[in-house]
Design a protein around this motif. Sequence first.
Motif, PDB file in Angstrom:
ATOM      1  N   PRO A   1       0.831  -1.204   0.000  1.00  0.00           N
ATOM      2  CA  PRO A   1       0.000   0.000   0.000  1.00  0.00           C
ATOM      3  C   PRO A   1       0.871   1.263   0.000  1.00  0.00           C
ATOM      4  N   GLN A   2       0.753   2.032  -1.051  1.00  0.00           N
ATOM      5  CA  GLN A   2       1.577   3.225  -1.203  1.00  0.00           C
ATOM      6  C   GLN A   2       0.721   4.335  -1.805  1.00  0.00           C
ATOM      7  N   PHE A   3       0.695   5.492  -1.146  1.00  0.00           N
ATOM      8  CA  PHE A   3      -0.118   6.623  -1.564  1.00  0.00           C
ATOM      9  C   PHE A   3       0.742   7.882  -1.566  1.00  0.00           C
ATOM     10  N   TYR A   4       0.399   8.823  -2.432  1.00  0.00           N
ATOM     11  CA  TYR A   4       1.237  10.016  -2.523  1.00  0.00           C
ATOM     12  C   TYR A   4       0.443  11.198  -3.063  1.00  0.00           C
ATOM     13  N   SER A   5       0.994  12.388  -2.845  1.00  0.00           N
ATOM     14  CA  SER A   5       0.484  13.629  -3.422  1.00  0.00           C
ATOM     15  C   SER A   5       1.705  14.452  -3.827  1.00  0.00           C
ATOM     16  N   ASP A   6       1.480  15.686  -4.244  1.00  0.00           N
ATOM     17  CA  ASP A   6       2.616  16.544  -4.605  1.00  0.00           C
ATOM     18  C   ASP A   6       3.504  16.825  -3.404  1.00  0.00           C
ATOM     19  N   ASN A   7       2.939  16.767  -2.195  1.00  0.00           N
ATOM     20  CA  ASN A   7       3.697  17.155  -1.004  1.00  0.00           C
ATOM     21  C   ASN A   7       3.834  16.050   0.033  1.00  0.00           C
ATOM     22  N   GLY A   8       3.349  14.847  -0.269  1.00  0.00           N
ATOM     23  CA  GLY A   8       3.395  13.813   0.752  1.00  0.00           C
ATOM     24  C   GLY A   8       3.503  12.421   0.186  1.00  0.00           C
ATOM     25  N   PHE A   9       3.831  11.475   1.083  1.00  0.00           N
ATOM     26  CA  PHE A   9       4.042  10.079   0.683  1.00  0.00           C
ATOM     27  C   PHE A   9       3.752   9.181   1.884  1.00  0.00           C
TER      28      PHE A   9
END
Length: 629
Positions: free
Chosen positions: A353-361
């Motif tokens: 399970p791996q999730f991300y945004s422009d500013n986070g991980f």
Amino acid sequence: MFKQARLKNILTLVLTVLLVFSLLPGAVLAAQQNTGSEVTVQLWPNNSKAIINGENVTIQAPVELNGTTFVPLSVITKAFGAALSRKGDSIVLTYNDRTVTVTIGSKTVLVNGSKTTVSLPPFIVKGTTMVPARVISEAFGATIQQDRKSKSIFIKGQRASSTGSVSANGAKVGDSYWGWSLSEPAGLAISTQSQDGSYVNWSGSNGNTSELMVYSYKDVGSLTNDDIFDYMQELFEDDETTLERRSANRDGMRVEIAITRTTDDPTVYEYRGFSKGNDYYLILLGVKGKDKSGLSFYQPLLSSFQPSFDRSNGKLKDITKVKDGTIEFGDDYYGLTMRLPLDWVRDEESYSPQFYSDNGFFNMEIYTLQNGDTAEKWREQRQKLFRQNFAQGYYKNENKSEIDLWAGKALVYSFDFSYDLETWYRANEIYWIKGNNKYFFTYNYDVKTGAQGEALFRKTMASLKVDTALIENEFEAYDDYTDQIDYDAKTTKTSSAFRYSLELPTYWTAEEDDFESEQFYYSYDYFSLYGSVERKTTLKEASDAYYEASKNDAEYKNVTRTAVPIGGKDGVRIMLQFTSGSGLPTTEYTYLTEHNGNVLQLMFTIYDANATPETLKRLEAVVQSIKFQ
């Protein structure tokens, strides 16, 4: 934008025997059934006796002509709760999403625009309209059985879900985040809702094959009517054509309406697109059949749509998935649920399970607990490994703490790190042990987000839950790779063709390892080794060519050349720096030496942030291990 698979399974209508009803007092049938409930009818040919939902009633005896059984039309409409309207000799019945048209004296019956031919046409006897029972029953999805011995006929079906397309009690549904509402659809239920709620799909049941969809988009900008229609067309099927298109304005909003039809699986659709400020909404309804008259039943539902949400309306049910700016993410295999902001997405290519945004991980991994493992020892081991692989100056502000998870306290190792000394991230590694497993969570955020980033980290971890019972019973955990790495273990590789050997660390990954060929390739997380043999050349020719080419390439900087011994022979090391394709400062160390008229080249490429003394020493050890035969 994409279009969900819509209405692809055509309802299989049960072929019925010829049935017959007689005129039944409307009050009897109307009082016996509620919308959506079961209808049962038992009757006998040429007999005025009938049993409707267990009650004995007297009906006008059916009419049988040339093997076709006719039933008084009013029996059908009242028993099944179908609406009826007349247009001259044509009679239109509306049952849920079905529109059935029969015409006095015509053998053609239309069911949602599809033609069916009957052997004898409907007719009128003493003011009573008689219709072929079979085709009407099929259209209403009834199942019919006949007892040949008693000659009784048993009909089982469903009363119309509603006398209209909207809930009779005035209930509404909507989404407070996306900002829309509509009357609660009658006979339809939510079958699909996207993770963020921007797409909602209602599907029918009990023979209702209609489908309703609502799409929501924020901050797309102000749209023209042509823009709205372009958005609609992105959802068209390959065989979908436009029958009608019209533009309108409603309360200062641009509205575009289109009616379309598909041919392969005949379905008519009505699109209604709304441009409100910078937001765009689309409500889309599909009804089986070729005739757009099937859409008439749903006009009240379509017209009830509002691109707004009235929180003060007590009858308005909020189906939003967005709470406090976050939506639920999860992984059934890992038993994981958590809430993250809307701009986060899942990395579908990651095995964990791996999730991300422009500013986070965020990442989660589960390992098998080994004898003697504790959270404290695990954290210390990871910190040591990090320092071995990350150069000083590229990390700072280390801190150890605890954090409350859903099922107890966990240990945290936090630090700031950078790969280019310009963009810095705050890393939070969480270590938690439960049962026979070790749970490792990583949450990183851009330090520019400051207190907001830290608050989101805390908020996210507070929402995180893992089904540990599922993990204990069904999950196949594996050993922590950091427990398996032996930095001192080496393997010897030999080339008989070019008469040399060298030693490589066993934890490096072999991408190409045929040492009898002219090249080989190994890699690790943050560096790579490319080896090659250039035939029939000299050390001077090869090193001069490579050095000059590098100096003249604007991509490279700080190009240097140094004489070094390699395997007891003269050698050259060429070092240069460049920015990798991912934008990270990188250094390349290329070693060249000559043997038997050929030049052996070893090219190490490593991110500057990972060029620790320990790592560079291991690379140098590979060069010094070379032996020539």
